[in-house]
Scaffold this motif. Structure first.
Motif: not given
Length: 90
Positions: A9-13, A16-19, A54-55
């Motif tokens: 969930e933390q990674v997904d957030k 998903n928030n990365a531009d 992000v990765v």
């Protein structure tokens, strides 16, 4: 590599928030067709560390997956360790 593994969930957030559009645009401006290796990495508009931020959690999740072969995990962990030296995490 002493950073605790993040939850899915933390990674997904984070992902998903990365531009990604801004990161893609910077990567496209910073390289030219056929440019590879250090020349591509030295481009001033490419923030490799921002992209890596992000990765990185994704790589750590993959490395912690039980069915991934140990050799693959070792390679991922080595890559993360090398990139952590290049892009210190805050």
């Amino acid at each position: 590599m002493s950073t605790p593994m993040q939850s899915f969930e933390q990674v997904d957030k984070l992902v998903n928030n990365a531009d990604l559009s801004a990161l893609k645009a910077a990567a496209k401006r910073g390289t030219t067709r056929g440019t590879r290796g250090p020349q591509a990495m030295a481009a001033p508009n490419v923030n490799v560390c921002e992209i890596y931020g992000v990765v990185r959690p994704i790589l750590l999740l993959v490395a912690g997956t039980p069915f991934i072969p140990k050799k693959w995990k070792d390679v991922i962990k080595l890559f993360v360790q090398a990139m952590d030296g290049f892009c210190p995490q805050s």
